[in-house]
Design an enzyme around this catalytic site. Structure first.
Site, PDB file in Angstrom:
ATOM      1  N   HIS A 238       4.515 128.783  72.485  1.00 32.02           N
ATOM      2  CA  HIS A 238       3.075 129.403  72.372  1.00 32.02           C
ATOM      3  C   HIS A 238       3.182 130.584  71.444  1.00 32.02           C
ATOM      4  O   HIS A 238       3.958 131.326  71.835  1.00 32.02           O
ATOM      5  CB  HIS A 238       2.559 129.748  73.670  1.00 32.02           C
ATOM      6  CG  HIS A 238       1.022 129.994  73.934  1.00 32.02           C
ATOM      7  ND1 HIS A 238       0.766 131.224  73.383  1.00 32.02           N
ATOM      8  CD2 HIS A 238       0.082 129.290  74.287  1.00 32.02           C
ATOM      9  CE1 HIS A 238      -0.656 131.372  73.470  1.00 32.02           C
ATOM     10  NE2 HIS A 238      -1.144 130.310  74.230  1.00 32.02           N
ATOM     11  N   CYS A 276      -2.237 127.168  69.307  1.00 31.79           N
ATOM     12  CA  CYS A 276      -3.415 128.019  70.023  1.00 31.79           C
ATOM     13  C   CYS A 276      -4.193 128.710  68.978  1.00 31.79           C
ATOM     14  O   CYS A 276      -4.074 129.380  68.455  1.00 31.79           O
ATOM     15  CB  CYS A 276      -2.717 128.910  70.982  1.00 31.79           C
ATOM     16  SG  CYS A 276      -4.182 130.028  72.014  1.00 31.79           S
ATOM     17  N   HIS A 303      -4.324 124.205  72.661  1.00 37.89           N
ATOM     18  CA  HIS A 303      -5.287 125.354  73.185  1.00 37.89           C
ATOM     19  C   HIS A 303      -6.395 125.480  72.338  1.00 37.89           C
ATOM     20  O   HIS A 303      -6.227 125.972  71.199  1.00 37.89           O
ATOM     21  CB  HIS A 303      -4.583 126.513  73.385  1.00 37.89           C
ATOM     22  CG  HIS A 303      -3.328 126.718  74.588  1.00 37.89           C
ATOM     23  ND1 HIS A 303      -2.732 127.651  74.952  1.00 37.89           N
ATOM     24  CD2 HIS A 303      -2.937 125.598  75.599  1.00 37.89           C
ATOM     25  CE1 HIS A 303      -2.036 127.359  76.003  1.00 37.89           C
ATOM     26  NE2 HIS A 303      -2.037 126.085  76.197  1.00 37.89           N
ATOM     27  N   ASP A 350      -9.173 126.034  76.429  1.00 38.73           N
ATOM     28  CA  ASP A 350      -8.488 127.436  76.919  1.00 38.73           C
ATOM     29  C   ASP A 350      -9.229 128.678  77.278  1.00 38.73           C
ATOM     30  O   ASP A 350     -10.067 128.942  76.381  1.00 38.73           O
ATOM     31  CB  ASP A 350      -7.438 127.945  75.869  1.00 38.73           C
ATOM     32  CG  ASP A 350      -6.255 128.798  76.148  1.00 38.73           C
ATOM     33  OD1 ASP A 350      -6.190 128.906  77.454  1.00 38.73           O
ATOM     34  OD2 ASP A 350      -5.643 129.446  75.360  1.00 38.73           O
ATOM     35  N   HIS A 351      -9.144 128.881  78.530  1.00 33.78           N
ATOM     36  CA  HIS A 351     -10.090 130.220  78.756  1.00 33.78           C
ATOM     37  C   HIS A 351     -11.533 129.658  78.930  1.00 33.78           C
ATOM     38  O   HIS A 351     -11.899 128.673  78.359  1.00 33.78           O
ATOM     39  CB  HIS A 351      -9.954 131.452  78.186  1.00 33.78           C
ATOM     40  CG  HIS A 351      -8.480 131.971  78.125  1.00 33.78           C
ATOM     41  ND1 HIS A 351      -8.025 132.782  77.210  1.00 33.78           N
ATOM     42  CD2 HIS A 351      -7.347 131.401  78.483  1.00 33.78           C
ATOM     43  CE1 HIS A 351      -6.775 132.991  77.327  1.00 33.78           C
ATOM     44  NE2 HIS A 351      -6.322 132.246  78.187  1.00 33.78           N
ATOM     45  N   TYR A 367     -10.168 131.569  83.564  1.00 35.32           N
ATOM     46  CA  TYR A 367      -9.594 130.327  84.284  1.00 35.32           C
ATOM     47  C   TYR A 367     -10.836 130.077  85.190  1.00 35.32           C
ATOM     48  O   TYR A 367     -10.671 129.371  86.263  1.00 35.32           O
ATOM     49  CB  TYR A 367      -8.346 130.221  84.968  1.00 35.32           C
ATOM     50  CG  TYR A 367      -7.461 130.245  83.725  1.00 35.32           C
ATOM     51  CD1 TYR A 367      -7.319 128.875  82.998  1.00 35.32           C
ATOM     52  CD2 TYR A 367      -6.846 131.366  83.592  1.00 35.32           C
ATOM     53  CE1 TYR A 367      -6.145 128.960  81.804  1.00 35.32           C
ATOM     54  CE2 TYR A 367      -5.824 131.220  82.134  1.00 35.32           C
ATOM     55  CZ  TYR A 367      -5.584 130.180  81.542  1.00 35.32           C
ATOM     56  OH  TYR A 367      -4.617 130.044  80.307  1.00 35.32           O
TER      57      TYR A 367
END
Length: 390
Positions: A238, A276, A303, A350-351, A367
């Site tokens: 990542h 990401c 992501h 993601d998020h 999350y």
């Protein structure tokens, strides 16, 4: 012609996660991204515990397809202390994961701190709350709370003055909240620290610069990639979040050239990337679509999120299809790559914002349920729209 869809995933932190597997299945996900967070960094993940998590996820009608993350201990990153034992344990964990059929393992090589934010409930005009990184508050923490001896060298005169002014407005509760946000560890960080522990940890990196840390990463990969390859596991690193140095700690996966150095040094097909868009997208000098095209064949996990940055180094998490990241152009690249794969590429939204009922529902920072459901729905719709135009 029938096109292959990306695998639709949600991150789940295990039985202690306030968002349950039933909620995730209703959100439309098919796959789970998870880890055995109860096991200390450096210890072996037992095969029985891995299988128990697989069975638990399967009982909810879902599939645990991606590990995020199998943590790399600080001893391994610094090659001190018990790093040799931790390397052996890491290889045992990989064998146990491979023996249970898990074939994508995410990790990072960020020193001490994992992803870092200063505000976990930054309110936007629409009423959402989101995660924010405020560079002035980072300087406040570094200069006046942590009191790192060499910190003053890392900031301009204007930044130091801005930090002084901000610090003067902060009461004890605000200072404590900032320290907690940075030191206690956000979800997935695995470890949190007291201020004294953090200062002690910083000393272990005093002689480690970017070159040395990258060398340690390559030594780590030389050890574990043969094991991963023997089980068909793709190791996916990542990127650093944020993708620049903080608190004097070197970050080594910030740009395309950083990724290129890792893959050219060790071309094993098991040496892969978690792409990401949120992490890479914080830097205006990162061309996300070009990076996606260059590293598409190395990417085994996505992501997808966006951030809104300003000219002073601050950013906040934006809507998944808004902000600075050009998600449609990135997604086009990976949709094309996905058609070449025997196994579809997993992605997760993601998020996500805290919104609607999320505002009163407990959840790990970033999350939320509805915020990520919204992101998943938007990305699924975008994917199908792009495929319909082919």
């Amino acid at each position: 012609m029938k096109h292959q869809l990306l695998r639709q995933s949600f991150r789940w932190y295990g039985p202690a996660d306030p968002i349950c597997l039933g909620n995730i299945r209703q959100a439309g996900a098919t796959d789970i991204v998870s880890a055995l967070h109860q096991i200390p960094n450096g210890a072996v993940w037992p095969k029985e515990a891995i299988q128990q998590r697989i069975d638990e996820v399967a009982a909810a009608g879902l599939c645990w397809s991606v590990v995020e993350s199998l943590p790399v201990s600080e001893d391994i990153k610094t090659r001190t202390g018990s790093f040799e034992q931790h390397l052996d344990n890491y290889k045992k964990s990989l064998r146990n994961l491979g023996g249970c059929g898990i074939q994508v393992v995410t990790y990072n090589f960020m020193p001490i701190l994992d992803w870092t934010r200063t505000d976990l409930d930054f309110q936007l005009a629409e009423g959402y709350t989101t995660l924010r990184f405020d560079k002035t508050e980072i300087a406040v923490f570094d200069l006046f709370l942590l009191e790192r001896p060499s910190a003053i060298q890392d900031y301009s005169d204007a930044e130091i003055e801005g930090a002084k002014q901000r610090f003067a407005t902060m009461d004890a509760a605000k200072c404590q909240q900032l320290m907690d946000n940075i030191l206690k560890g956000l979800p997935g960080s695995e470890e949190g620290y007291t201020m004294e522990e953090f200062r002690a940890m910083l000393q272990t990196y005093e002689a480690i610069d970017h070159h040395q840390l990258r060398a340690h990463l390559l030594l780590f990969l030389e050890e574990i990639l043969p094991v991963a390859a023997s089980y068909g596991i793709k190791m996916v690193i990542h990127p650093d979040d944020p993708p620049f140095d903080i608190f004097g700690l070197p970050r080594i996966l910030r740009t395309a050239s950083d990724a290129r150095a890792i893959f050219s040094a060790l071309p094993s097909l098991s040496n892969g990337l978690c792409f990401c868009t949120g992490s890479f997208g914080v830097r205006p000098d990162n061309d996300l679509a070009a990076m996606a095209a260059e590293f598409a064949d190395r990417t085994h996990f996505l992501h997808l999120r966006s951030t809104q940055r300003d000219g002073e180094g601050n950013f906040y998490e934006a809507n998944h299809l808004d902000g600075d990241a050009n998600i449609p152009e990135v997604l086009k690249v990976f949709i094309e790559e996905n058609q070449k794969r025997a196994v579809p590429i997993p992605f997760r939204p993601d998020h996500g914002y805290r919104m609607l009922d999320d505002l009163s529902r407990p959840a790990n920072p970033g999350y939320s349920l509805i915020g990520r459901l919204k992101g998943l729905a938007e990305i699924r719709g975008l994917e199908r729209g792009i495929l319909a135009m082919k």
